[in-house]
Design an enzyme around this catalytic site. Sequence first.
Site, PDB file in Angstrom:
ATOM      1  N   SER A  58      41.295  47.656  42.802  1.00  0.00           N
ATOM      2  CA  SER A  58      42.324  46.866  42.106  1.00  0.00           C
ATOM      3  C   SER A  58      42.594  47.382  40.700  1.00  0.00           C
ATOM      4  O   SER A  58      43.714  47.297  40.196  1.00  0.00           O
ATOM      5  CB  SER A  58      41.869  45.416  42.005  1.00  0.00           C
ATOM      6  N   TRP A  59      41.541  47.876  40.066  1.00  0.00           N
ATOM      7  CA  TRP A  59      41.683  48.388  38.695  1.00  0.00           C
ATOM      8  C   TRP A  59      42.728  49.492  38.622  1.00  0.00           C
ATOM      9  O   TRP A  59      43.421  49.636  37.601  1.00  0.00           O
ATOM     10  CB  TRP A  59      40.317  48.912  38.221  1.00  0.00           C
ATOM     11  N   VAL A  83      39.967  41.066  45.300  1.00  0.00           N
ATOM     12  CA  VAL A  83      38.872  40.991  44.340  1.00  0.00           C
ATOM     13  C   VAL A  83      38.049  39.758  44.718  1.00  0.00           C
ATOM     14  O   VAL A  83      38.568  38.639  44.730  1.00  0.00           O
ATOM     15  CB  VAL A  83      39.377  40.882  42.882  1.00  0.00           C
ATOM     16  N   THR A  88      28.357  38.617  38.772  1.00  0.00           N
ATOM     17  CA  THR A  88      28.546  39.082  37.397  1.00  0.00           C
ATOM     18  C   THR A  88      29.995  38.847  36.977  1.00  0.00           C
ATOM     19  O   THR A  88      30.856  38.568  37.825  1.00  0.00           O
ATOM     20  CB  THR A  88      28.254  40.598  37.292  1.00  0.00           C
ATOM     21  N   HIS A  90      32.138  40.916  36.352  1.00  0.00           N
ATOM     22  CA  HIS A  90      32.981  42.058  36.743  1.00  0.00           C
ATOM     23  C   HIS A  90      34.305  41.605  37.337  1.00  0.00           C
ATOM     24  O   HIS A  90      35.374  42.140  37.022  1.00  0.00           O
ATOM     25  CB  HIS A  90      32.204  42.901  37.766  1.00  0.00           C
ATOM     26  N   PHE A 115      52.770  40.787  43.855  1.00  0.00           N
ATOM     27  CA  PHE A 115      51.341  40.642  43.559  1.00  0.00           C
ATOM     28  C   PHE A 115      50.596  40.179  44.818  1.00  0.00           C
ATOM     29  O   PHE A 115      50.386  38.991  45.027  1.00  0.00           O
ATOM     30  CB  PHE A 115      51.177  39.639  42.410  1.00  0.00           C
TER      31      PHE A 115
HETATM   32  N1  INI Z   1      37.848  46.491  43.164  1.00  0.00           N
HETATM   33  C1  INI Z   1      38.485  45.650  43.998  1.00  0.00           C
HETATM   34  O1  INI Z   1      39.604  45.935  44.427  1.00  0.00           O
HETATM   35  N2  INI Z   1      37.912  44.472  44.365  1.00  0.00           N
HETATM   36  C2  INI Z   1      36.674  44.095  43.912  1.00  0.00           C
HETATM   37  O2  INI Z   1      36.190  42.987  44.299  1.00  0.00           O
HETATM   38  C3  INI Z   1      35.981  44.967  43.027  1.00  0.00           C
HETATM   39  N3  INI Z   1      34.679  44.602  42.539  1.00  0.00           N
HETATM   40  O3  INI Z   1      34.196  43.509  42.805  1.00  0.00           O
HETATM   41  O4  INI Z   1      34.034  45.383  41.839  1.00  0.00           O
HETATM   42  C4  INI Z   1      36.600  46.186  42.661  1.00  0.00           C
HETATM   43  N4  INI Z   1      35.999  47.057  41.829  1.00  0.00           N
HETATM   44  C5  INI Z   1      36.376  48.449  41.717  1.00  0.00           C
HETATM   45  C6  INI Z   1      37.439  48.647  40.678  1.00  0.00           C
HETATM   46  O5  INI Z   1      38.680  48.150  41.115  1.00  0.00           O
HETATM   47  C7  INI Z   1      37.617  50.138  40.346  1.00  0.00           C
HETATM   48  O6  INI Z   1      38.016  50.843  41.493  1.00  0.00           O
HETATM   49  C8  INI Z   1      36.321  50.789  39.785  1.00  0.00           C
HETATM   50  O7  INI Z   1      35.827  50.024  38.717  1.00  0.00           O
HETATM   51  C9  INI Z   1      36.594  52.226  39.310  1.00  0.00           C
HETATM   52  O8  INI Z   1      37.598  52.277  38.282  1.00  0.00           O
END
Ligand code: INI
Length: 158
Positions: A58-59, A83, A88, A90, A115
């Site tokens: 998602s990031w 997500v 945590t 996060h 979205f």
């Molecule tokens: N990315 C998601 O799409 N969903 C999640 O629940 C998630 N968690 O929980 O960590 C998640 N993390 C990865 C993030 O999106 C990035 O890909 C990573 O941090 C690298 O930049």
Amino acid sequence: MPHNVIEGNLDSRGLKFAIIVSRFNSIITERLLGGALDALRRTGCAEGDITVVHVPGSWELPIVARELAAQKAYDGVIALSAVIRGDTPHFDYVAGEAAKGLGQIAAQTGVPVAFGVLTTNTVEQAVDRAGAKSGNKGFDAAMTAVEMANLMKQLRSK
Ligand code: INI
């Protein structure tokens, strides 16, 4: 004199869409992708007018959405991911940045960005929203993208 009404229809014939889908939680996001493709096909979108872009999580959605929107080659962008809350904070960072980033890109570029990001407390809640009890949010996001693409076209033709 009757008032004027402007609204987007749900006809995607001739429109182009990019779907961005995350690999993280792919058991969920593949279902969201299936729902989005179903919506586009059923509203008339040609297979060749659909582009699917895979991202790690998602990031990464906002940077790719910005790039696709800037290309001005798509009438709408559909962002799909899940997500799921862990133990945590996060979750809050990832979900928050995805939501803020995608909203800003739509507003700044004028390209609708739907979205389709699930933010849930449990895997079960995500499953429910990816084709089980609570419908398919990928389908819903794609329908929103079709409506918004048509609405923006109408507003611009005035
Ligand atoms: N990315 C998601 O799409 N969903 C999640 O629940 C998630 N968690 O929980 O960590 C998640 N993390 C990865 C993030 O999106 C990035 O890909 C990573 O941090 C690298 O930049």
